[in-house]
Design a protein around this motif. Structure first.
Motif, PDB file in Angstrom:
ATOM      1  N   LEU A 286     -11.360 -13.251   3.938  1.00 47.78           N
ATOM      2  CA  LEU A 286     -10.799 -11.906   4.057  1.00 47.78           C
ATOM      3  C   LEU A 286      -9.392 -12.028   4.621  1.00 47.78           C
ATOM      4  O   LEU A 286      -9.128 -12.881   5.458  1.00 47.78           O
ATOM      5  CB  LEU A 286     -11.616 -11.052   5.036  1.00 47.78           C
ATOM      6  CG  LEU A 286     -13.087 -10.817   4.752  1.00 47.78           C
ATOM      7  CD1 LEU A 286     -13.727 -10.116   5.955  1.00 47.78           C
ATOM      8  CD2 LEU A 286     -13.264  -9.984   3.490  1.00 47.78           C
ATOM      9  N   THR A 287      -8.499 -11.173   4.148  1.00 47.54           N
ATOM     10  CA  THR A 287      -7.204 -11.017   4.805  1.00 47.54           C
ATOM     11  C   THR A 287      -7.292  -9.722   5.604  1.00 47.54           C
ATOM     12  O   THR A 287      -7.663  -8.682   5.051  1.00 47.54           O
ATOM     13  CB  THR A 287      -6.070 -10.920   3.776  1.00 47.54           C
ATOM     14  OG1 THR A 287      -6.081 -12.101   2.985  1.00 47.54           O
ATOM     15  CG2 THR A 287      -4.722 -10.763   4.460  1.00 47.54           C
ATOM     16  N   ILE A 288      -6.992  -9.793   6.893  1.00 49.71           N
ATOM     17  CA  ILE A 288      -7.069  -8.586   7.732  1.00 49.71           C
ATOM     18  C   ILE A 288      -5.692  -8.323   8.334  1.00 49.71           C
ATOM     19  O   ILE A 288      -5.093  -9.225   8.931  1.00 49.71           O
ATOM     20  CB  ILE A 288      -8.111  -8.724   8.861  1.00 49.71           C
ATOM     21  CG1 ILE A 288      -9.436  -9.287   8.309  1.00 49.71           C
ATOM     22  CG2 ILE A 288      -8.355  -7.367   9.513  1.00 49.71           C
ATOM     23  CD1 ILE A 288     -10.484  -9.511   9.386  1.00 49.71           C
TER      24      ILE A 288
ATOM     25  N   MET B 243       0.829  -1.209   0.000  1.00 53.40           N
ATOM     26  CA  MET B 243       0.000   0.000   0.000  1.00 53.40           C
ATOM     27  C   MET B 243       0.862   1.259   0.000  1.00 53.40           C
ATOM     28  O   MET B 243       0.508   2.260  -0.630  1.00 53.40           O
ATOM     29  CB  MET B 243      -0.939   0.027   1.206  1.00 53.40           C
ATOM     30  CG  MET B 243      -1.790   1.301   1.213  1.00 53.40           C
ATOM     31  SD  MET B 243      -3.022   1.372   2.516  1.00 53.40           S
ATOM     32  CE  MET B 243      -3.447   3.117   2.440  1.00 53.40           C
ATOM     33  N   THR B 244       1.980   1.208   0.712  1.00 59.22           N
ATOM     34  CA  THR B 244       2.836   2.399   0.789  1.00 59.22           C
ATOM     35  C   THR B 244       3.269   2.848  -0.600  1.00 59.22           C
ATOM     36  O   THR B 244       3.165   4.031  -0.949  1.00 59.22           O
ATOM     37  CB  THR B 244       4.096   2.092   1.631  1.00 59.22           C
ATOM     38  OG1 THR B 244       3.705   1.378   2.793  1.00 59.22           O
ATOM     39  CG2 THR B 244       4.787   3.371   2.033  1.00 59.22           C
ATOM     40  N   GLU B 245       3.753   1.902  -1.387  1.00 63.57           N
ATOM     41  CA  GLU B 245       4.220   2.227  -2.736  1.00 63.57           C
ATOM     42  C   GLU B 245       3.065   2.780  -3.580  1.00 63.57           C
ATOM     43  O   GLU B 245       3.227   3.750  -4.322  1.00 63.57           O
ATOM     44  CB  GLU B 245       4.802   0.973  -3.408  1.00 63.57           C
ATOM     45  CG  GLU B 245       6.108   0.474  -2.788  1.00 63.57           C
ATOM     46  CD  GLU B 245       5.935  -0.397  -1.549  1.00 63.57           C
ATOM     47  OE1 GLU B 245       4.803  -0.501  -1.010  1.00 63.57           O
ATOM     48  OE2 GLU B 245       6.942  -0.980  -1.095  1.00 63.57           O
ATOM     49  N   LYS B 246       1.904   2.133  -3.459  1.00 71.08           N
ATOM     50  CA  LYS B 246       0.730   2.590  -4.232  1.00 71.08           C
ATOM     51  C   LYS B 246       0.308   3.994  -3.826  1.00 71.08           C
ATOM     52  O   LYS B 246      -0.030   4.823  -4.670  1.00 71.08           O
ATOM     53  CB  LYS B 246      -0.452   1.644  -4.018  1.00 71.08           C
ATOM     54  CG  LYS B 246      -0.373   0.378  -4.825  1.00 71.08           C
ATOM     55  CD  LYS B 246      -1.643  -0.435  -4.627  1.00 71.08           C
ATOM     56  CE  LYS B 246      -1.404  -1.868  -5.051  1.00 71.08           C
ATOM     57  NZ  LYS B 246      -2.465  -2.756  -4.608  1.00 71.08           N
TER      58      LYS B 246
ATOM     59  N   GLN C  64      -5.828  -1.926  -0.052  1.00 74.72           N
ATOM     60  CA  GLN C  64      -4.720  -0.963  -0.037  1.00 74.72           C
ATOM     61  C   GLN C  64      -5.121   0.450  -0.453  1.00 74.72           C
ATOM     62  O   GLN C  64      -4.287   1.237  -0.865  1.00 74.72           O
ATOM     63  CB  GLN C  64      -3.547  -1.490  -0.888  1.00 74.72           C
ATOM     64  CG  GLN C  64      -3.117  -2.891  -0.436  1.00 74.72           C
ATOM     65  CD  GLN C  64      -1.816  -3.367  -1.037  1.00 74.72           C
ATOM     66  OE1 GLN C  64      -1.318  -2.780  -1.975  1.00 74.72           O
ATOM     67  NE2 GLN C  64      -1.261  -4.432  -0.485  1.00 74.72           N
ATOM     68  N   GLN C  65      -6.416   0.753  -0.325  1.00 77.90           N
ATOM     69  CA  GLN C  65      -6.900   2.124  -0.515  1.00 77.90           C
ATOM     70  C   GLN C  65      -7.553   2.569   0.783  1.00 77.90           C
ATOM     71  O   GLN C  65      -8.408   1.852   1.318  1.00 77.90           O
ATOM     72  CB  GLN C  65      -7.980   2.171  -1.610  1.00 77.90           C
ATOM     73  CG  GLN C  65      -7.486   1.869  -2.996  1.00 77.90           C
ATOM     74  CD  GLN C  65      -7.107   3.131  -3.741  1.00 77.90           C
ATOM     75  OE1 GLN C  65      -7.049   4.215  -3.161  1.00 77.90           O
ATOM     76  NE2 GLN C  65      -6.837   2.993  -5.027  1.00 77.90           N
ATOM     77  N   MET C  66      -7.189   3.755   1.268  1.00 74.12           N
ATOM     78  CA  MET C  66      -7.826   4.245   2.484  1.00 74.12           C
ATOM     79  C   MET C  66      -9.289   4.538   2.205  1.00 74.12           C
ATOM     80  O   MET C  66      -9.615   5.169   1.195  1.00 74.12           O
ATOM     81  CB  MET C  66      -7.117   5.482   3.022  1.00 74.12           C
ATOM     82  CG  MET C  66      -6.328   5.118   4.251  1.00 74.12           C
ATOM     83  SD  MET C  66      -5.838   6.450   5.312  1.00 74.12           S
ATOM     84  CE  MET C  66      -4.221   6.826   4.684  1.00 74.12           C
TER      85      MET C  66
ATOM     86  N   GLU D 154      -8.620  -7.491   0.946  1.00 71.78           N
ATOM     87  CA  GLU D 154      -7.566  -7.315   1.953  1.00 71.78           C
ATOM     88  C   GLU D 154      -7.901  -6.058   2.739  1.00 71.78           C
ATOM     89  O   GLU D 154      -7.983  -4.975   2.175  1.00 71.78           O
ATOM     90  CB  GLU D 154      -6.204  -7.151   1.270  1.00 71.78           C
ATOM     91  CG  GLU D 154      -5.070  -6.841   2.259  1.00 71.78           C
ATOM     92  CD  GLU D 154      -3.711  -6.707   1.574  1.00 71.78           C
ATOM     93  OE1 GLU D 154      -3.291  -7.680   0.916  1.00 71.78           O
ATOM     94  OE2 GLU D 154      -3.085  -5.630   1.687  1.00 71.78           O
ATOM     95  N   LEU D 155      -8.134  -6.225   4.042  1.00 69.73           N
ATOM     96  CA  LEU D 155      -8.439  -5.072   4.889  1.00 69.73           C
ATOM     97  C   LEU D 155      -7.264  -4.769   5.795  1.00 69.73           C
ATOM     98  O   LEU D 155      -6.485  -5.661   6.126  1.00 69.73           O
ATOM     99  CB  LEU D 155      -9.655  -5.356   5.768  1.00 69.73           C
ATOM    100  CG  LEU D 155     -11.011  -5.212   5.080  1.00 69.73           C
ATOM    101  CD1 LEU D 155     -11.406  -6.503   4.424  1.00 69.73           C
ATOM    102  CD2 LEU D 155     -12.045  -4.763   6.076  1.00 69.73           C
TER     103      LEU D 155
END
Lengths: 153, 83
Positions: free
Chosen positions: B2-4, A56-59, B59-61, B73-74
């Motif tokens: 789910l991956t948490i 996520m950091t890289e993205k 991977q998005q807030m 993925e959370l």
């Protein structure tokens, strides 16, 4: 455009030289280097550990740099952020922006840094004489990022 | 499934860095998942009440009312402090 997460230190001079790469369109090169201070909230800091969310950091950083490339007239940009164990005076982050003119380079550099502080998943843990603690997010950083918001953005 | 993932102070609070969890029946968003996790009791009960809890989905807030689906993925974490 390049984004790098690494434990190793970086050499600002050679990174900036690589970013310029003798491109004669570049008339302005703005850069910011963040450093580890030895004091935080009145307490002495002997060591810092930086954790991140791999992937996520890289993205997130690529998205921030991508937005800067859309908003300003830039030729290239570079972000290097270190993780792991860092000591006072160590370099933490480098943001460098190459543009034809300084206004774009200055603004984009500040924008990338402000968004990085509020949107890129890094967390700092400080070691002080009182033990170790997670660094709290600062409202000032939210306000700094808020300045760049555009209508509808 | 789910991956948490849990990061920083949130990871320390729940004592876990990652887990796989079958999408619980009736859970359709992040807030619903937090309620489900809270049923574990102990430190998990407080998770949803962390005032500044942040969440990412794939991977998005995102906001806590964002939908989730099988395979996502959370990640739960405190406000970021890089730079």
């Amino acid at each position: 455009m390049q984004v790098r997460i690494q434990e190793a230190d970086f050499d600002v001079g050679s990174e900036l030289a690589a970013l310029r790469r003798a491109d004669p369109r570049i008339g302005a090169l703005a850069s910011f280097v963040g450093l580890v201070r030895d004091v935080s909230g009145g307490a002495g800091v002997s060591e810092m550990r930086l954790e991140h969310y791999p992937g996520m950091t890289e993205k997130a950083l690529a998205a921030i740099v991508g937005e800067a490339l859309q908003r300003w007239s830039l030729i290239d940009a570079l972000v290097i952020h270190r993780v792991g164990r860092l000591l006072p005076t160590d370099q933490i982050v480098l943001v460098a922006v190459a543009a034809a003119h300084r206004a774009d380079a200055f603004a984009a550099c500040e924008f990338i840094m402000d968004y990085l502080k509020t949107r890129a998943p890094f967390w700092k843990r400080e070691l002080t004489a009182q033990g170790s603690r997670w660094v709290e997010a600062r409202d000032d950083d939210d306000r700094a990022a808020e300045r760049w918001r555009q209508p509808g953005g | 499934m789910l991956t948490i993932l849990y990061f920083a102070s949130v990871r320390e609070r729940v004592g876990r860095a990652a887990e796989e969890l079958a999408l619980p029946a009736g859970v359709a968003d992040v807030a619903g998942l937090l309620r489900h996790l809270g049923e574990r009791g102990g430190a998990w009960e407080g998770l949803a009440r962390i005032g500044n809890l942040r969440c990412a989905v794939n991977q998005q807030m995102v906001a806590l009312d964002s939908p989730i689906a099988d395979g996502d993925e959370l990640a739960f974490f405190p406000p970021v402090t890089g730079g």
